[in-house]
Scaffold this motif. Structure first.
Motif, mmCIF file in Angstrom:
data_model
loop_
_atom_site.group_PDB
_atom_site.id
_atom_site.type_symbol
_atom_site.label_atom_id
_atom_site.label_comp_id
_atom_site.label_asym_id
_atom_site.label_seq_id
_atom_site.Cartn_x
_atom_site.Cartn_y
_atom_site.Cartn_z
ATOM 1 N N VAL A 9 -38.865 -13.564 18.586
ATOM 2 C CA VAL A 9 -38.913 -13.574 17.123
ATOM 3 C C VAL A 9 -40.257 -13.017 16.655
ATOM 4 C CG1 VAL A 9 -38.742 -14.976 15.039
ATOM 5 C CG2 VAL A 9 -37.426 -15.606 17.075
ATOM 6 N N THR A 26 -39.361 -21.528 19.339
ATOM 7 C CA THR A 26 -38.065 -20.859 19.216
ATOM 8 C C THR A 26 -36.992 -21.555 20.041
ATOM 9 O OG1 THR A 26 -38.571 -19.354 21.042
ATOM 10 C CG2 THR A 26 -39.150 -18.617 18.835
ATOM 11 N N TRP A 67 -41.877 -18.907 7.828
ATOM 12 C CA TRP A 67 -42.823 -20.021 7.847
ATOM 13 C C TRP A 67 -44.239 -19.506 7.620
ATOM 14 C CZ3 TRP A 67 -42.307 -25.167 7.792
ATOM 15 C CH2 TRP A 67 -43.445 -25.934 8.024
ATOM 16 N N THR A 72 -46.762 -14.228 19.004
ATOM 17 C CA THR A 72 -45.513 -14.980 18.852
ATOM 18 C C THR A 72 -45.476 -16.245 19.700
ATOM 19 O OG1 THR A 72 -44.357 -13.787 20.632
ATOM 20 C CG2 THR A 72 -44.263 -12.829 18.416
ATOM 21 N N ARG A 88 -38.958 -23.831 13.104
ATOM 22 C CA ARG A 88 -39.580 -24.406 11.913
ATOM 23 C C ARG A 88 -38.772 -24.079 10.660
ATOM 24 N NH1 ARG A 88 -45.295 -21.557 12.841
ATOM 25 N NH2 ARG A 88 -43.778 -19.850 12.991
ATOM 26 N N CYS A 144 -34.321 -18.008 17.213
ATOM 27 C CA CYS A 144 -34.671 -18.526 15.888
ATOM 28 C C CYS A 144 -36.014 -19.244 15.898
ATOM 29 C CB CYS A 144 -33.604 -19.509 15.402
ATOM 30 S SG CYS A 144 -31.936 -18.839 15.342
ATOM 31 N N ASP A 145 -36.722 -19.138 14.784
ATOM 32 C CA ASP A 145 -37.930 -19.924 14.550
ATOM 33 C C ASP A 145 -37.473 -21.329 14.152
ATOM 34 O OD1 ASP A 145 -40.214 -21.180 13.594
ATOM 35 O OD2 ASP A 145 -40.954 -19.422 12.523
ATOM 36 N N THR A 168 -44.923 -19.500 17.997
ATOM 37 C CA THR A 168 -43.672 -19.737 17.278
ATOM 38 C C THR A 168 -42.716 -20.556 18.141
ATOM 39 O OG1 THR A 168 -43.887 -17.626 16.111
ATOM 40 C CG2 THR A 168 -41.713 -18.661 16.109
ATOM 41 N N SER A 193 -37.554 -15.021 10.533
ATOM 42 C CA SER A 193 -36.872 -16.278 10.837
ATOM 43 C C SER A 193 -36.093 -16.195 12.136
ATOM 44 C CB SER A 193 -35.916 -16.639 9.698
ATOM 45 O OG SER A 193 -34.896 -15.647 9.585
#
Length: 324
Positions: free
Chosen positions: A265, A137, A182, A132, A293, A290-291, A135, A270
């Motif tokens: 996440v 965030t 994503w 992760t 992207r 939250c992601d 990611t 998402s």
């Protein structure tokens, strides 16, 4: 003929399995479909079934060793004579790829220590958490009263966690961006709302998934949740039970000392909502990770706004039926 018995691939994230038991000895007859061994995956202990009639032959993988997926752990032969002519043990050092071993921290300057072997579940959690890190965030939080929801859920014969799961699923259904993921190919739009709910298994975190959580009747979801918790308790939960959610919930409201926390996440999701314990004012902290992207700040703010309204107007819970 001598055919390999291999470490099965039981999930997309599984890299190794731990052989925990052989149910048969070398030379014993086996039937197709018979459970001949047990392996511990990143989430559960599962049976390895024979794919043909025959006799178990060696060399066999040693019990309590970690074996890469698709690697031979034993063999099936056609005749007893062929089985009796085989022997030997496959040791973990022979088969465990060195690339799977993480770089160790240098602990030599600290206090004396001993090494404890982690369970497959803890190993998988560590690997997934490391994944992760790629990611991007952001966090956004608000405080909502939870006592009305708790009382309404209790009256309906539901747990607070299940009621929160439904509330999240309905809110995700109102904002489709929260049902995207994503990927390198683009944004994956999910056709239904599947919510993963964090559960403490005693050995680590596991996230049983409630499929179609915005639509299915609450009684049906409650029964599914009861079955899932039973599987977690017995260590018999399967990959299809805990993979594939687009949104996650982690509720630590049962720990009054936890005023606020942030959740990570999971890959393929998402967002994840972290719910802490209610304070003296009856309000609990809801923190949404939250992601970035997929989700932007305004999207997250609207999500919490809609969720807050849903926690005030509980008509969706009183009906007990599914719906968007």
């Amino acid at each position: 003929m001598k055919t390999e018995i291999t470490m099965p691939v039981l999930s997309d994230t599984m890299q190794t399995g731990r052989l925990t038991r052989w149910n048969k000895a070398v030379g014993e007859a086996i039937k197709k479909g018979e459970a001949i061994a047990e392996v511990e995956t990143d989430k559960a202990i599962l049976d390895v079934e024979a794919f043909a009639d025959g006799f178990l032959a060696g060399p066999l993988a040693a019990v309590d060793t970690d074996i890469p997926v698709r690697q031979a752990i034993g063999y099936i032969v056609d005749t007893l004579e062929a089985a009796q002519g085989s022997n030997g043990i496959i040791h973990a050092a022979q088969v465990l790829a060195s690339a799977l071993a993480p770089e160790d921290a240098d602990l030599r300057r600290g206090p004396p220590y001993t090494i404890e072997r982690p369970s497959m579940l803890r190993t998988a959690v560590a690997r997934n958490m490391s994944a992760t890190l790629d990611t991007p965030t952001f966090l956004i939080s608000s405080r909502f009263a939870t006592a009305p929801l708790h009382a309404a859920a209790k009256q309906a014969g539901l747990s607070l966690t299940l009621a929160l799961t439904r509330a999240c699923a309905l809110t995700v259904a109102e904002d489709p961006w929260f049902n995207h993921a994503w990927t390198r190919q683009g944004l994956a739009k999910r056709s239904r709302v599947d919510v993963g709910v964090a559960v403490d298994s005693g050995e680590g975190l596991i996230t049983p998934v409630l499929r179609d959580a915005a639509i299915r009747p609450l009684k049906e979801l409650a029964e599914t949740w009861r079955i899932m918790l039973g599987k977690v308790k017995k260590g018999r939960i399967y990959p299809e039970d805990y993979q594939g959610a687009s949104f996650y919930l982690s509720n630590l409201g049962v720990f009054p000392e936890v005023e606020r926390f942030n959740a990570i996440v999971p890959v393929g999701a998402s967002a994840i909502l972290a719910v802490a314990a209610a304070g003296s004012d009856g309000r609990a902290d809801f923190t949404l990770s939250c992601d970035h992207r997929v989700i932007f700040g305004a999207d997250a703010a609207r999500f919490l706004q809609r969720l807050g309204k849903r926690l005030e107007d509980l008509s969706w819970l009183a009906s007990g039926e599914g719906g968007r």
